[in-house]
Every structure is written in C-alpha cells, then in structure tokens.
Design a protein around this motif. Structure first.
Motif, PDB file in Angstrom:
ATOM      1  N   ASP A 356      10.402   9.725 -10.765  1.00 10.02           N
ATOM      2  CA  ASP A 356       8.988   8.878 -10.013  1.00 10.02           C
ATOM      3  C   ASP A 356       7.797   8.465 -11.931  1.00 10.02           C
ATOM      4  O   ASP A 356       7.128   7.570 -12.090  1.00 10.02           O
ATOM      5  CB  ASP A 356       8.147   9.930  -9.773  1.00 10.02           C
ATOM      6  N   TRP A 357       8.919   8.584 -13.127  1.00 10.86           N
ATOM      7  CA  TRP A 357       8.233   8.546 -14.789  1.00 10.86           C
ATOM      8  C   TRP A 357       7.851   6.972 -14.476  1.00 10.86           C
ATOM      9  O   TRP A 357       8.454   5.972 -14.128  1.00 10.86           O
ATOM     10  CB  TRP A 357       8.583   9.330 -15.476  1.00 10.86           C
ATOM     11  N   GLU A 358       6.687   6.633 -15.288  1.00 13.41           N
ATOM     12  CA  GLU A 358       6.482   4.761 -15.105  1.00 13.41           C
ATOM     13  C   GLU A 358       6.043   4.782 -16.927  1.00 13.41           C
ATOM     14  O   GLU A 358       6.529   4.306 -17.677  1.00 13.41           O
ATOM     15  CB  GLU A 358       5.321   4.768 -14.895  1.00 13.41           C
ATOM     16  N   VAL A 359       5.921   5.659 -17.591  1.00 14.32           N
ATOM     17  CA  VAL A 359       5.352   6.295 -18.373  1.00 14.32           C
ATOM     18  C   VAL A 359       6.049   7.364 -19.163  1.00 14.32           C
ATOM     19  O   VAL A 359       5.523   8.208 -18.838  1.00 14.32           O
ATOM     20  CB  VAL A 359       4.314   4.966 -19.869  1.00 14.32           C
ATOM     21  N   ILE A 360       6.137   7.304 -20.615  1.00 19.91           N
ATOM     22  CA  ILE A 360       6.719   8.368 -21.644  1.00 19.91           C
ATOM     23  C   ILE A 360       6.161   8.386 -22.881  1.00 19.91           C
ATOM     24  O   ILE A 360       6.307   7.295 -23.442  1.00 19.91           O
ATOM     25  CB  ILE A 360       8.129   8.465 -21.602  1.00 19.91           C
ATOM     26  N   SER A 361       5.380   9.026 -23.439  1.00 20.74           N
ATOM     27  CA  SER A 361       4.794   9.308 -24.635  1.00 20.74           C
ATOM     28  C   SER A 361       5.666   9.559 -26.024  1.00 20.74           C
ATOM     29  O   SER A 361       5.262  11.401 -25.209  1.00 20.74           O
ATOM     30  CB  SER A 361       3.314   9.141 -25.006  1.00 20.74           C
ATOM     31  N   LEU A 362       6.093   9.485 -26.531  1.00 21.55           N
ATOM     32  CA  LEU A 362       7.131   9.971 -27.163  1.00 21.55           C
ATOM     33  C   LEU A 362       6.554  11.177 -28.477  1.00 21.55           C
ATOM     34  O   LEU A 362       7.573  11.806 -28.827  1.00 21.55           O
ATOM     35  CB  LEU A 362       8.453   9.327 -27.802  1.00 21.55           C
ATOM     36  N   SER A 364       2.625  12.783 -28.582  1.00 20.33           N
ATOM     37  CA  SER A 364       0.943  13.307 -27.565  1.00 20.33           C
ATOM     38  C   SER A 364       0.209  14.558 -28.730  1.00 20.33           C
ATOM     39  O   SER A 364       0.473  15.524 -28.351  1.00 20.33           O
ATOM     40  CB  SER A 364       1.297  13.052 -26.232  1.00 20.33           C
ATOM     41  N   GLN A 365      -0.785  13.833 -29.328  1.00 27.51           N
ATOM     42  CA  GLN A 365      -1.589  14.529 -30.040  1.00 27.51           C
ATOM     43  C   GLN A 365      -2.134  15.572 -29.078  1.00 27.51           C
ATOM     44  O   GLN A 365      -2.581  14.659 -27.917  1.00 27.51           O
ATOM     45  CB  GLN A 365      -2.478  14.068 -30.960  1.00 27.51           C
ATOM     46  N   PRO A 374      10.935  21.684 -20.286  1.00 25.71           N
ATOM     47  CA  PRO A 374      10.966  22.592 -21.867  1.00 25.71           C
ATOM     48  C   PRO A 374      10.121  21.052 -22.951  1.00 25.71           C
ATOM     49  O   PRO A 374       9.777  21.269 -24.164  1.00 25.71           O
ATOM     50  CB  PRO A 374      12.496  22.519 -22.218  1.00 25.71           C
ATOM     51  N   HIS A 375      10.691  19.910 -23.075  1.00 23.44           N
ATOM     52  CA  HIS A 375      10.177  18.682 -24.170  1.00 23.44           C
ATOM     53  C   HIS A 375       9.325  18.196 -23.545  1.00 23.44           C
ATOM     54  O   HIS A 375       9.199  16.561 -23.626  1.00 23.44           O
ATOM     55  CB  HIS A 375      11.952  18.380 -24.703  1.00 23.44           C
ATOM     56  N   LEU A 376       8.835  18.304 -22.206  1.00 23.66           N
ATOM     57  CA  LEU A 376       8.159  16.896 -21.595  1.00 23.66           C
ATOM     58  C   LEU A 376       6.902  17.554 -21.175  1.00 23.66           C
ATOM     59  O   LEU A 376       6.490  18.493 -20.060  1.00 23.66           O
ATOM     60  CB  LEU A 376       9.006  15.779 -20.523  1.00 23.66           C
ATOM     61  N   MET A 377       5.578  16.834 -20.667  1.00 19.56           N
ATOM     62  CA  MET A 377       4.415  17.760 -20.072  1.00 19.56           C
ATOM     63  C   MET A 377       4.287  15.829 -19.165  1.00 19.56           C
ATOM     64  O   MET A 377       4.385  15.319 -19.458  1.00 19.56           O
ATOM     65  CB  MET A 377       3.839  18.105 -20.498  1.00 19.56           C
ATOM     66  N   ARG A 378       4.050  16.985 -17.512  1.00  9.77           N
ATOM     67  CA  ARG A 378       3.202  15.864 -16.817  1.00  9.77           C
ATOM     68  C   ARG A 378       1.570  15.344 -18.133  1.00  9.77           C
ATOM     69  O   ARG A 378       0.694  17.030 -17.136  1.00  9.77           O
ATOM     70  CB  ARG A 378       2.691  15.900 -15.548  1.00  9.77           C
ATOM     71  N   VAL A 379       1.191  14.068 -17.837  1.00 12.91           N
ATOM     72  CA  VAL A 379      -0.322  14.421 -18.376  1.00 12.91           C
ATOM     73  C   VAL A 379      -1.260  14.210 -17.278  1.00 12.91           C
ATOM     74  O   VAL A 379      -1.246  13.795 -16.362  1.00 12.91           O
ATOM     75  CB  VAL A 379      -0.263  12.742 -18.753  1.00 12.91           C
ATOM     76  N   GLN A 380      -3.119  15.194 -17.071  1.00 11.00           N
ATOM     77  CA  GLN A 380      -3.404  14.953 -16.057  1.00 11.00           C
ATOM     78  C   GLN A 380      -4.917  14.288 -16.996  1.00 11.00           C
ATOM     79  O   GLN A 380      -5.336  14.284 -18.031  1.00 11.00           O
ATOM     80  CB  GLN A 380      -3.539  16.606 -16.053  1.00 11.00           C
ATOM     81  N   LYS A 440      -3.346   7.962 -11.453  1.00 10.21           N
ATOM     82  CA  LYS A 440      -2.852   7.523 -10.717  1.00 10.21           C
ATOM     83  C   LYS A 440      -1.757   6.749 -11.051  1.00 10.21           C
ATOM     84  O   LYS A 440      -0.937   5.866 -10.752  1.00 10.21           O
ATOM     85  CB  LYS A 440      -4.343   6.099 -10.626  1.00 10.21           C
ATOM     86  N   VAL A 441      -1.125   7.233 -12.308  1.00 15.48           N
ATOM     87  CA  VAL A 441       0.014   6.502 -13.037  1.00 15.48           C
ATOM     88  C   VAL A 441       0.760   7.703 -13.153  1.00 15.48           C
ATOM     89  O   VAL A 441       0.271   8.459 -13.804  1.00 15.48           O
ATOM     90  CB  VAL A 441      -0.435   6.070 -14.230  1.00 15.48           C
ATOM     91  N   ALA A 442       1.972   7.567 -13.730  1.00 19.41           N
ATOM     92  CA  ALA A 442       3.164   8.654 -13.533  1.00 19.41           C
ATOM     93  C   ALA A 442       3.885   8.582 -14.961  1.00 19.41           C
ATOM     94  O   ALA A 442       4.410   8.511 -15.509  1.00 19.41           O
ATOM     95  CB  ALA A 442       4.503   8.263 -12.813  1.00 19.41           C
ATOM     96  N   TYR A 443       2.371   9.377 -15.664  1.00 20.85           N
ATOM     97  CA  TYR A 443       2.075   9.692 -17.433  1.00 20.85           C
ATOM     98  C   TYR A 443       3.007  10.583 -17.774  1.00 20.85           C
ATOM     99  O   TYR A 443       2.211  11.682 -17.190  1.00 20.85           O
ATOM    100  CB  TYR A 443       0.918   8.965 -17.626  1.00 20.85           C
ATOM    101  N   TYR A 444       4.507  10.781 -18.735  1.00 21.19           N
ATOM    102  CA  TYR A 444       4.732  11.934 -19.370  1.00 21.19           C
ATOM    103  C   TYR A 444       4.645  11.612 -20.833  1.00 21.19           C
ATOM    104  O   TYR A 444       4.232  10.307 -21.257  1.00 21.19           O
ATOM    105  CB  TYR A 444       6.190  12.222 -18.710  1.00 21.19           C
ATOM    106  N   ALA A 445       4.972  13.220 -20.996  1.00 23.28           N
ATOM    107  CA  ALA A 445       4.500  12.794 -22.627  1.00 23.28           C
ATOM    108  C   ALA A 445       5.283  13.905 -23.118  1.00 23.28           C
ATOM    109  O   ALA A 445       5.931  14.977 -22.606  1.00 23.28           O
ATOM    110  CB  ALA A 445       3.033  12.564 -23.651  1.00 23.28           C
TER     111      ALA A 445
END
Length: 490
Positions: A356-362, A364-365, A374-380, A440-445
């Motif tokens: 479902d991802w739309e954007v991934i920040s490679l 994220s502070q 292990p390498h990815l989180m879903r932003v809230q 509202k956006v499938a944002y991962y980081a």
C-alpha cells in the motif's frame, strides 16, 4: 490515367473504422483473457487499491513491494491514552517548567519536547534520546515510563540495522566485508566466505539492473549552489546512478515571491502576511527566543523549499508516465548515498515494504509511528502537538524521498493543500506537513537511528533554507515581536 488516389465514399471510411475497432478490441480482450488469468476487462474495472495489490504480483513489478507484508491500521495518536505512560507521569510532564526557547501551548508535554530535542538532531534512538533527557532532569527514566514515540520500537529503532548483512547458507557477510564496486568477489580465507561474497556481488548486479529499469532520480539544487551539485553528481556517478538536476527555488530577492505566484509555483490564494500574523498569534505566550528559533523553520527559505519539492514531485509524476518507470527518487543536494544504497533499496522493497506504500522517506529524523519491519516504520500524526502547529516536531527531513508514480500526483495535491494553508503556518515545512496527513497517505520511513543507513546528511554545510529564512520578511515579524515585548516591559 489520373495520378490521384481513388476517393472512397465517407460512409465507407466510417464502416471500415468501426469494423477495425470492434475486431481489434475483441482480439485484445480475447488475448488478455487467455493469457492473463485475472482478465483484462476485469482489470480495467477494478478499484485502484485492488489493481495495486494485483499489480504487485506481476513478474516485472513484484520487486516494488512485498505482497505478503500486511500494512498496519493507522490513526493519529498521542500519549494520553497510552498504557505505557501513567496518568501521574503525564500530568507531571504537562506541568513542568517550559523548555528554553520552545513555544508555549496549554497542556504541552514538556518531557516529550525535551526528548525530541535529543532525537531530532543526531542519530539517536528514541530510548537513547529519552535517557539523555532524563539525565538532564527533563523526562522520566525509561524504566519508569518509556514514551511510545515508535510502537514496536525494538523492531526497527536500532542503529545496527543500518548495516548490510548477506546470508548464504551458514556464512554471513557484514557490510565491512562486502565487496566494493569493481572489487574482486573471490577474496577471503574460506570457501564459504568466497561463496558469500560472490552471492552478494551477484545480488548487487541484480539490484543495479532493477534500479535502472524502475527508478528515475532527481536532485533538488539551487542554481547558485554549484559546489553542492558537483559533490552530489560525482557521488551518484560513483554509484552508477544517473540523475536529473531539478532547480531549487530562491524567494529571498525582491519580487521573487510574486514571480513564483505568477509562475504557478505558489498559489495566489496563499497570503504571506496572513501566515505571518497567524504565526505571531501562535507565539503570543512564548518568549522572543522561541520566536527567533522558529524563524529558521518558517520563512522564504521554507516557502521556496516547499514549492521546489512540490514542483519536483509533479515533474516526476509526468516524466514517470512517459518513461514508464514506476518509481521516482527525489534527493536533496546535501545528502551522501552510502555505497550499498541501491542494494539496500532493492531489499527494502522486495522484502519489507507493504504494497500500500505511496512514499518512503529513506532517512527520517525522530520518526513517529509504528515499526513494521527491521528497516521500516509507518508514519503516524503526532497528536501530542496541536493541529494549529501542524503536529510539528517529528519525522523531520525530505533528504531522500521515494515515490510511486501511480499515486504521486494525488499525493502532491494533498500535500499542496496542506502546505498552502495560511491558517496553519506550521505546515509550511513540507516534512512536517506530510507527517501531519500521514493518516491519509500511506507514508513509510527508515529511522535515522539506523547507521549508516541509506544516506548521510552533510551537517558541516550551512542550511540554505535557514539562511534564506533569515533574509526573508519574517525578520520584520520578529522585529514586531521584539517591539511588542519591549512595550509590555516599558
């Protein structure tokens, strides 16, 4: 004999066109149905989310996500209802003395503010950041109440997860042992190690080929920042990455903002003076030093940065449709991609990214959300902070942003609407704005606590955005703030 071509009746052309069209459509439909078990016609009628799920299973695009990874249910959240933070701890944090140079808001969690100060500037995990704040007496000890910035934090908020490890049978190759580009893969002291290196080299070559087929790369760079462009373009060349230079936007000169509006980069409906007044209103209970600190975040530099990223996103969306590459990577010119950048990206999408991802920040502070791998989180969205300030204070950085072309235009429009809202000047920072609509956006980081991670940031160079902010018209707003404070004390 006439040299002119024979003229057929008009109705003949219409009849022929209709017959050819019907036959062609029927042939395509039959071919699609017989060669694709999903069926071509059904494919056209599917909802976008269903098309994406099926699309992720196609042979060419299956490496853009892991169809077996389940996306989490995401809502905005705060610590108020969290069992990890007892009510008495939360009350104590809200009644503490405000942190120096912070904006004051009723009910603000000052333990959270202090923890973010450590997490957002550096490469600290949330646990380390809270421990440092606790040593300063500004937050509870972790064993008393660990602030749940990242749910399931043990899964991805780990510095060691920034390294590369290759498994081949019982042998492993750590990043320091991994072959550099162009280096022989047959060195080592054992057959297992040589086999592992050869396997890693083969995987690197596969990742390089995948990257060239699927990813279009853009670098945001002000035309005056020549040295930055030379540095990043040289680095990308070393990694075998071709990139398009995309001009940044400098709004510091006289009339530049008006020209940007004339060119459609900043909407005419957005009012800088109104945004300034609303920002000052938000600081009415805060100190002058707090206002000074936020000048670095909100001004002409930030406006130009937001406009440049939005323009690059629309450019990438259009170009991606022409090039038929499904992914766009937009880099800022002060990042340094690591040697294994392409290999890590290939693995991240193939093994970890939900479809479902739309954007991934490679990078994220101070990431706020939930670890999913292990390498990815879903932003809230962080509702510990008020909407008026755009939930400001987490998920900093647009250093290296990966977008899916099929949803990029829609995402850019949502971000555009959030940024150019004069009633919420805190949303002018594009990273803050995107985090605030992450429900509202499938944002991962990728958490910046992972070292070295995908990209490093050049902290030695001055921030162009902050420099341009200081030259902008918010300096006048700051001066009005100083004058108001002087009038109160007179």
């Amino acid at each position: 004999m006439s040299s002119e071509l024979p003229c057929f009746p008009f109705r003949y052309h219409i009849r022929r066109y209709v017959i050819v069209t019907v036959v062609s459509c029927f042939a395509v439909a039959v071919l699609a149905v017989t060669t694709d078990e999903r069926g071509f016609l059904r494919w056209l009628l599917l909802h976008r989310s269903e098309r994406r799920r099926l699309w992720s299973q196609d042979s060419e695009t299956q490496l853009l996500c892991n169809s077996e990874a389940s996306p989490p249910n995401v809502t905005a959240r705060s610590f108020v209802d969290s069992p990890a933070v007892p009510a008495e701890v939360l009350e104590a944090c809200q009644t503490r003395k405000p942190t120096e140079s912070s904006w004051v808001w009723p009910g603000r969690d000052w333990c959270w503010v202090a923890t973010k100060r450590h997490a957002c500037y550096g490469r600290h995990s949330w646990r380390d950041a809270q421990e440092q704040a606790a040593k300063d007496g500004q937050a509870p000890k972790v064993d008393l109440a660990e602030l749940p910035a990242l749910l399931q934090a043990d899964l991805c908020d780990r510095p060691s997860h920034g390294s590369i490890q290759s498994q081949t049978g019982n042998a492993s190759v750590q990043q320091d042992d991994a072959p550099r580009r162009g280096s022989p893969a047959d060195g080592g002291s054992s057959a297992e190690q040589r086999a592992a290196r050869a396997s890693l080299q083969a995987e690197q070559e596969e990742a390089d080929s995948w990257f060239r087929r699927n990813v279009e790369v853009y670098v945001l760079n002000l035309p005056t920042a020549v040295n930055r462009w030379l540095r990043i373009s040289k680095r990308l060349h070393e990694l075998g990455i071709e990139a398009t230079q995309t001009a940044g936007i400098d709004l510091s000169s006289e009339g530049a903002l008006q020209k940007a509006q004339d060119d459609g980069l900043v909407p005419f409906s957005w009012n800088l003076s109104l945004a300034e007044r609303n920002m000052i209103q938000l600081f009415q209970n805060s100190s002058t030093s707090a206002a000074e600190r936020y000048v670095n975040d909100y001004g002409r530099g930030t406006i130009g940065c937001a406009a440049a990223h939005l323009r690059a996103m629309w450019q990438a969306a259009n170009q991606g449709m022409l090039d038929r590459k499904p992914l766009a990577l937009i880099l800022e010119d002060d990042v340094w991609p690591e040697d294994d950048f392409i290999l890590k990206l290939h693995r991240l999408l193939r093994e970890e990214a939900p479809c479902d991802w739309e954007v991934i920040s490679l990078r994220s502070q101070c990431p706020y959300g939930i670890c999913v791998s292990p390498h990815l989180m879903r932003v809230q969205p962080d509702t510990n902070e008020p909407e008026e300030m755009c939930r400001h204070g987490v998920n900093y950085g647009f250093y290296a942003m990966l977008y899916r072309i099929d949803s990029l235009a829609t995402l850019a429009n949502k971000l555009h609407k959030q940024i150019w809202d004069s009633s919420k000047p805190g949303c002018l920072a594009n990273d803050v704005a995107l985090a605030s609509i992450s429900d509202k956006v499938a944002y991962y980081a990728v958490p910046a606590s992972q070292v070295p991670g995908f990209v490093s940031h050049d902290w030695s160079s001055s921030s162009v955005r902050s420099m341009l902010n200081r030259q902008g018209s918010l300096d006048r707003a700051l001066e009005r703030k100083r004058q108001a404070n002087q009038a109160k004390t007179a």
